[in-house]
Design a protein around this motif. Structure first.
Motif, short mmCIF file in Angstrom:
data_model
loop_
_atom_site.label_atom_id
_atom_site.label_comp_id
_atom_site.label_asym_id
_atom_site.label_seq_id
_atom_site.Cartn_x
_atom_site.Cartn_y
_atom_site.Cartn_z
N VAL A 39 0.87 -1.17 0.00
CA VAL A 39 0.00 0.00 0.00
C VAL A 39 0.91 1.23 0.00
O VAL A 39 1.86 1.30 0.78
CB VAL A 39 -0.92 0.01 1.23
CG1 VAL A 39 -1.74 1.29 1.26
CG2 VAL A 39 -1.82 -1.22 1.23
N PHE A 40 0.63 2.15 -0.90
CA PHE A 40 1.43 3.37 -1.01
C PHE A 40 0.60 4.58 -0.64
O PHE A 40 -0.58 4.66 -0.98
CB PHE A 40 1.96 3.53 -2.43
CG PHE A 40 2.98 2.50 -2.81
CD1 PHE A 40 4.34 2.77 -2.68
CD2 PHE A 40 2.60 1.24 -3.24
CE1 PHE A 40 5.28 1.80 -3.00
CE2 PHE A 40 3.53 0.27 -3.56
CZ PHE A 40 4.88 0.55 -3.44
N GLY A 41 1.21 5.51 0.05
CA GLY A 41 0.55 6.78 0.34
C GLY A 41 1.03 7.80 -0.68
O GLY A 41 2.21 7.84 -1.01
N ALA A 42 0.11 8.59 -1.20
CA ALA A 42 0.49 9.60 -2.18
C ALA A 42 -0.36 10.84 -1.95
O ALA A 42 -1.48 10.75 -1.46
CB ALA A 42 0.27 9.08 -3.60
N VAL A 43 0.22 11.99 -2.28
CA VAL A 43 -0.57 13.21 -2.19
C VAL A 43 -0.56 13.90 -3.55
O VAL A 43 0.49 14.08 -4.16
CB VAL A 43 -0.07 14.14 -1.05
CG1 VAL A 43 1.35 14.60 -1.29
CG2 VAL A 43 -1.00 15.34 -0.88
N GLU A 44 -1.77 14.17 -4.03
CA GLU A 44 -1.94 14.81 -5.34
C GLU A 44 -2.22 16.29 -5.09
O GLU A 44 -3.20 16.62 -4.42
CB GLU A 44 -3.12 14.15 -6.07
CG GLU A 44 -3.40 14.74 -7.44
CD GLU A 44 -4.69 14.19 -8.07
OE1 GLU A 44 -5.41 13.43 -7.40
OE2 GLU A 44 -4.96 14.54 -9.22
N HIS A 92 -3.26 0.79 -3.72
CA HIS A 92 -3.00 -0.63 -3.54
C HIS A 92 -2.40 -1.14 -4.84
O HIS A 92 -3.07 -1.14 -5.86
CB HIS A 92 -4.29 -1.39 -3.24
CG HIS A 92 -4.96 -0.92 -1.98
ND1 HIS A 92 -5.12 -1.72 -0.90
CD2 HIS A 92 -5.48 0.27 -1.63
CE1 HIS A 92 -5.72 -1.04 0.07
NE2 HIS A 92 -5.95 0.17 -0.36
N ALA A 93 -1.14 -1.52 -4.78
CA ALA A 93 -0.45 -1.95 -6.01
C ALA A 93 0.00 -3.39 -5.85
O ALA A 93 0.59 -3.74 -4.83
CB ALA A 93 0.74 -1.04 -6.27
N ARG A 94 -0.27 -4.20 -6.85
CA ARG A 94 0.22 -5.58 -6.76
C ARG A 94 1.73 -5.57 -6.89
O ARG A 94 2.43 -6.31 -6.19
CB ARG A 94 -0.46 -6.44 -7.81
CG ARG A 94 -1.98 -6.50 -7.55
CD ARG A 94 -2.72 -7.20 -8.64
NE ARG A 94 -2.41 -8.62 -8.68
CZ ARG A 94 -2.82 -9.44 -9.64
NH1 ARG A 94 -3.53 -8.97 -10.64
NH2 ARG A 94 -2.52 -10.71 -9.61
#
Lengths: 1204, 92
Positions: A252-257, A279-281
């Motif tokens: 699971v990655f956290g990102a801010v747009e 959520h990235a495989r």
């Protein structure tokens, strides 16, 4: 154009000027500028003052690692501090202010710190301000905080909107340089779902900044063709202006747009920032590499910058940092700087290469000096020249900027967020990312692949591999040709020992090359200790530029190798993330969901004063004109209930429908007292224990039929009790054939209490509720007026003749108005929880203050409830010695010796004459009330050996409120000890139900009709709202009214239920995670052997009765028609809106028509069902309807929405 | 961390509630002589660093109690099973 702006070149539009201000001065840049490039074009290299010494500083970088050019951006509530000018896209009207200077950036009094810099060494604060201790908090700290610091946050509320959203992909590509683009392309061509995120507005990474050629064209044009292919693929999501800031468990990655950080004010209906959980495989980190500064004397003078930054300013922004440049390098990459500077007419005085044995590299005509190091820089606010040494010879060059290159550090941060440490690579003098397995791979220069052609190939291969790992058959993607420069070669040089001026390791924290050896000498030799002692690598840039140099210097100072020293720990966040982004839409009024009862609006009209009880809003009291405080109001309400009749909304009580052949046995095991033998039509007070023998909750349960019970719990413990029951049934006693479901929201419940309660109710209850026909503890299904089904319970918390009346929730509003109407002649008034609490204390009934997680049933005076004839939760452990000790604190009543003295809960009890000491403690006061009936303060307390001490006097001590008084121990019941009032029977003339109905024709005809009122009655507005005026992206509608049932199969009867459904609805009962439809009835799976059955157009109760007949002996059925609301949501943007609330992946490959998911959105539990290609239904508890609707419409605004 | 609910599929841990060790059986006897067994059931926990079976409830989803076989150190999940199935097997 200024002389700093180059006449041509760059990714800027010189025909579109943009006005902005810096420290109040009006300046002009052009479209495509960053704030730092625009300032540079205006000849402003001085952009900030340093943290400790207040030294003048300019930008060192052109990107996200910037330590110096930190500014306040925006005004008022939008003001944001410590913003990197290098990352701010210039926009019209931008207001920027420098920080950490007074009175001005140019003339800063704080710079006097520099004069005392000999004292401000590492650990200065710890050494200097230790003594006297008393001055720390009041004197030293405020002074230090004011002097040394960054920007000051605004106290004004932020007017902008923030959002959250969930993303899902097979392959996440982080960074969009050559490697990232190839990785995304290779993965996308396999059919995998790809997200590619980049922190810049435009994809391309280093191709934006460098002059490169790929496939015979310039790098940027090549990138554009790749981006065009990605953009055309519906399974690729391109996320510019998005920083992936952290890597967490399970990929699971956290990102801010930063959706609208590049404009002064976000467009209406749009958020300023959006926080993503992706959520990235598989993920591929293509973050590139960071050029290290070199630590030499004067390396912080404005004009000294990364060589790569100088190239970026020239190539991307068409701005020259100066006219004459000195290049200082320890590696081959420095030479291309000379090429790019010369290409735009900047004079390169020399390329100083610290390597004596440097290979011969083309410097495009600039003189190359091998084995040379810069020792000092002239100038304070701008470079004027530099002194350098070659061998032992001192030389000097005039220049106005210095481009330095200390080698490249792969940006490995994300790859180290889950615990693994990076690995030192001797050849390239850098740390390489650790091997994290296939979940996250690293490509391109982030992996230490420095040549362009290799980066492209590496990206393509890793992209292919990641997609293949995620299950997508791979096809090789052709790797474009690129021309590589000389092989990357570097000889590390951690600092220039010959420096004659201060040489900075960490610009943001003003750490010099001398501070680190000093820290080591003072014992802070571990890299984590050195970091904290010197503050290297702290603050907003987290040492992106400084850490590796610091490690190199520490290694030399401690005689260790670099791998022995190691790195400090990499933690999220890669770059600072605003609090607003984390809070998302959940702030202010929406900080948590608000749960309202069906009678909320009525209570509001009655003047309720609200308090929060968990998520619920409950009326505390109903103030009338002239009442001086809440106590006067509550006292009046108590007197009304005690002498006349009063009504209170108790809908917040937990209510659980329990059915099945073993329902009685289930209750028997849950409660400590017996329930199996409870008569049909009766209610009983029950006490539930925890397994450790302590009381968990209390409430009443009623038996509606042999196999059907209705349980109530306290408001506070409703969720806990439900979970407990599920645990007991699913884990401890799966053999029991019992079905249960929360019906808290299905029933509006009101307590009608007082001598005239029966007289009030009998006016509209069709059945005979005389004392004989409906005695104390009677509990039955009844009907009111025209036939609305209801449940009536003769139970009393107040001690008065009292009833609890349950009606289907949508009728709650009408029925409570009906009650008020019917009771008007007796003087009925509403009462809130303050009055309720006073009355229960007067009666000595225990509640939260006494059931406090420490007390046993015996402590509460309810020991006799504990059955000895059956097994139940808590039975065994309550027999333990400590639980049966005779000196336990037990519930008693207390009255003041001096009548009128006020007690306070929490006060402690001691024997008369005992000194106030813990050893003398005898117990404490748990609940206090002013008793209107006794005319004085009374309280309940937990007192050691309390029941042996009735009539004894004690002292009360409260050190917090300085209370010292005497009380007398009494029985906990203060009022009506004989409980005679439960059976009050005052004379009155009761009209028949028909007569009453006729009497109230005016002004309340609808009271007689008893119409349903939707929970969105007040909130829902029809029309088109939000952005744009074209076709809305989202259609919203409330499906109302509906018949909704929860159907739960009896143990082992699932197949029979399926057969019954086949026969009845000619449809299949859906499997877990699905829904189906037959004869206008939709069935949604909602739990193990559990479904919602929903249909429209049936009269009240008809569908419930029909289903009960159909499922007789096969399944338990509970009516939820009033307890849940169903909202339909459709349109091309429906998925985008839903993804802002739930982590459930809605991609057609995963979700799809006929899928039913139980999940949560915006902190509210929902059943999410896809009913058509772009069409969804959400069902949730009615109490959350308003709060959820407000969230849903806000999330829909950016797409434009229509409510039908 | 994400847990695959046997009914609902892969969901983030925010949808779940943690209870703890699933290795203990509730004693069936109420005889005071079995007090030791009750202490063990209620209070004695190994708290291993590594693999363990734990009770979780999919509280914001289908409300099933689950037995999650998980490495407490790495958060790797090896298996998830509905508690009712787990118990049925254990009792058999």
């Amino acid at each position: 154009m200024t002389s700093f702006r180059l006449p041509t070149g760059g990714l800027i539009d010189r025909t579109r000027p943009i006005s902005f201000t810096f420290d109040g001065e009006a300046l002009t840049g052009v479209a495509g500028d960053s704030l730092s490039s625009a300032l540079m074009a205006n000849g402003r290299l001085l952009m900030g003052r340093s943290f400790k010494y207040h030294r003048p500083r300019g930008p060192v970088t052109a990107g996200s690692s910037e330590p110096n050019a930190l500014m306040k951006i925006g005004e008022g509530g939008r003001q944001e501090v410590n913003t990197r000018a290098t990352m701010v896209e210039l926009y019209e009207g931008l207001v920027a202010k420098s920080q950490n200077r007074w009175p001005s950036l140019n003339f800063d009094l704080g710079a006097i710190n520099s004069l005392g810099s000999a004292f401000f060494v590492a650990g200065f604060y710890y050494k200097t301000f230790m003594w006297p201790k008393s001055l720390w908090e009041k004197v030293y700290e405020p002074i230090i905080r004011r002097a040394a610091g960054l920007g000051h946050a605004s106290y004004l509320p932020d007017p902008d909107r923030y959002e959250r959203s969930y993303g899902h992909c097979d392959v996440l590509v982080i960074g969009s340089g050559p490697a990232g683009l190839m990785a995304a392309l290779a993965a996308a061509r396999t059919g995998a779902r790809v997200i590619i995120a980049d922190e810049h507005a435009r994809l391309g990474g280093s191709l934006l900044n460098e002059r490169e050629e790929i496939d015979g064209t310039d790098g940027l044009s090549w990138a554009d063709t790749i981006i065009a292919e990605l953009a055309a693929n519906p399974d690729v999501t391109i996320m510019p202006r998005t920083t992936v800031f952290g890597w967490f468990d399970d990929n699971v990655f956290g990102a801010v747009e930063r959706v609208n950080k590049h404009v002064a004010v976000p467009p209406a209906h749009e958020p300023v920032e959006r926080y993503w959980k992706i959520h990235a495989r598989r993920a591929i980190l293509c973050a590139g590499a960071e050029e290290r500064p070199i630590v030499f004397g004067g390396n912080d003078v404005p004009g000294v910058m990364q060589a790569s930054a100088a190239r970026t300013y020239v190539n991307r922004y068409g701005v020259a940092p100066g006219k004459a440049c000195l290049v200082f390098t320890n590696n081959n990459a420095g030479y291309r700087t000379a090429r790019d500077m010369i290409a735009v007419g900047i004079q390169v005085k020399a390329v100083l290469d610290s390597r004596r044995d440097a290979p011969d590299i083309d410097a495009f005509g600039a003189p190359v000096v091998k084995g040379a190091v810069v020792t000092a820089v002239d100038g304070r606010k701008q470079v004027a020249g530099a002194a350098f040494m070659r061998g032992n010879g001192h030389e000097h060059a005039h220049c106005d900027f210095v481009a330095m290159s200390g080698g490249y550090s792969p940006i490995v941060h994300l790859a180290c967020h889950r615990g693994l440490k990076p690995q030192w690579n001797e050849k390239f003098a850098c740390f390489l990312p650790p091997d994290n397995g296939p979940a996250l791979t690293v490509a391109g220069s982030a992996a230490g692949v420095f040549a362009l052609s290799y980066c492209l190939a590496d990206g393509a291969e890793k992209g292919r591999k990641a997609a293949a790992d995620a299950g997508f058959k791979s096809r090789a993607t052709a790797v474009p040709k690129a021309c590589d420069e000389a092989r990357y070669d570097v000889t590390p040089m951690w600092w220039v020992k010959e420096s004659t001026a201060k040489a900075f390791v960490d610009f943001q924290n003003d750490v010099t090359s001398k501070d680190i050896p000093l820290a080591a000498r003072e014992g802070y030799k571990d890299v984590e200790h050195t970091k904290r002692y010197t503050t290297t690598g702290m603050a907003t840039d987290q040492g992106k530029l400084s850490n590796i140099n610091a490690i190199g210097i520490l290694a030399a100072a401690t005689g260790k190798s670099i791998p022995e020293v190691g790195t400090t720990t990499f933690r999220p966040f890669y770059t600072p993330v605003s609090f607003g982004a984390f809070a998302g839409p959940f702030r202010g009024h929406h900080f948590q969901p608000v749960r309202k009862t069906p009678m909320h609006d009525w209570a509001d009209e009655m003047g309720a004063d609200w308090m929060e009880a968990g998520l619920w809003m409950r009326a505390s009291f109903f103030r009338k004109n002239g009442e001086k405080d809440w106590l006067a109001t509550a006292t009046r309400e108590v007197l009304t209930a005690r002498h006349k009749v009063a009504v209170s909304d108790v809908s917040t009580l937990g209510k659980i429908d329990i059915q099945g052949p073993d329902a009685g046995e289930f209750l028997n095991r849950l409660y400590c007292n017996g329930f199996a033998q409870l008569e049909v039509g009766k209610a009983r007070y029950g006490l539930m224990l925890r397994e450790d023998g302590v009381v968990m909750d209390d409430g009443t349960s009623s038996r509606l039929s042999r196999d059907h019970f209705f349980m109530t719990t306290t408001t506070a413990n409703a969720t806990k009790v439900m979970s407990h029951m599920e645990f007991c049934h699913q884990v401890l006693w799966p053999e029991l054939d019992v079905q249960y479901v929360s019906v808290t929201e299905q029933w509006a419940q009101m307590a009608v209490a007082g001598p005239f309660a029966r007289a009030t109710l009998q006016k509209f209850v069709n059945e005979n509720i005389s004392d004989a026909a409906f005695p104390y503890l009677a509990a039955r299904e009844i009907t009111i007026l025209g036939g609305v089904p209801a449940r009536l319970f003769r139970i009393s918390f107040s001690g008065e003749l009292a009833y609890e009346l349950s009606v289907p929730a949508d009728y709650g509003d009408a029925v409570i108005r009906l009650v008020m109407h019917a009771g008007a002649e007796f003087g009925i008034e509403p009462y809130g929880i303050e009055a309720l609490s006073i009355m229960r204390i007067e009666k000595g009934h225990v509640a939260g203050g006494e059931i406090n997680g420490n007390t046993t049933a015996a402590d509460l005076g309810l020991g006799r409830m504990m059955s000895t004839k059956k097994d139940y939760i808590g039975r065994m452990m309550v027999m333990r010695e400590g639980m049966t000790r005779t000196d336990r604190e037990v519930v008693v009543g207390l009255k003041p010796v001096n009548s009128g003295d006020r007690m306070r809960s929490g006060s402690h009890l001691l024997k008369l004459g005992d000194p106030v000491k813990l050893e003398n403690d005898q117990g404490y006061i748990t609940s206090v009330a002013y008793s209107p009936m006794l005319g004085e303060w009374v309280s309940l307390a937990l007192l050691k050996r309390g029941r042996e001490r009735l009539g004894k006097r004690l002292q009360v001590y409260d050190g917090l409120r300085n209370i010292h008084m005497q009380v007398e121990v009494t029985d906990p019941c203060f009022y009506d000890k004989e409980h005679a009032k439960l059976h009050a029977n005052p004379p009155h003339k009761a009209p028949t139900v028909e007569k009453f109905a006729a009497l109230i024709r005016k002004p309340a005809t609808d009271l007689v009709a008893l119409t349903r009122r939707s929970p969105l009655e007040k909130t829902l507005k029809h029309g088109r709202f939000g952005a744009g005026d074209g076709a809305p992206g989202v259609h919203l509608a409330l499906r109302y009214p509906l018949s909704i049932l929860t159907v739960i199969a009896l143990k082992g009867k699932t197949k029979d239920v399926a057969a019954a459904v086949n026969g009845w609805l000619t449809a299949d009962l859906p499997n877990p995670g699905f829904s189906s439809t037959g004869k206008g009835v939709s069935m949604h799976w909602c739990g193990a052997d559990q479904w919602f059955f929903i249909t429209a157009g049936k009269p009240e109760g008809a569908f419930y009765r029909e289903a009960r007949e159909r499922f007789e002996g096969l399944a338990s059925v509970s009516d939820q028609s009033h307890g849940r609301v169903v909202i339909s949501l459709s349109g091309p943007k429906a998925r985008n809106v839903i993804s802002k609330g739930t982590s459930v992946d809605l991609h057609p490959r995963v979700f799809g028509s006929g899928v039913s998911a139980m999940t949560q959105m915006a902190h509210v539990g929902v059943n999410l069902v896809q009913v058509g290609p772009d069409s969804f239904e959400l069902s949730l508890f009615r109490g959350f309807a308003e709060t959820f609707w407000e969230w849903l419409t806000e999330m829909s605004e950016e797409f434009g929405y229509e409510v039908r | 961390m994400r847990i695959t609910c046997p009914y609902c599929g892969l969901r983030p841990f925010e949808e779940y509630t943690y209870l703890g060790d699933a290795s203990k059986n509730r004693p069936t006897s109420n005889d005071p002589s079995t007090m030791e067994a009750w202490y063990d059931y209620l209070y004695l926990r190994d708290n291993p660093r590594g693999r363990m079976k734990e009770y979780w409830q999919h509280s914001s989803g289908c409300r099933s109690w689950l037995v999650v076989d998980r490495n407490t150190d790495t958060h790797e999940i090896f298996a998830v099973e509905a508690a009712r199935d787990f118990i049925r097997r254990r009792k058999a």
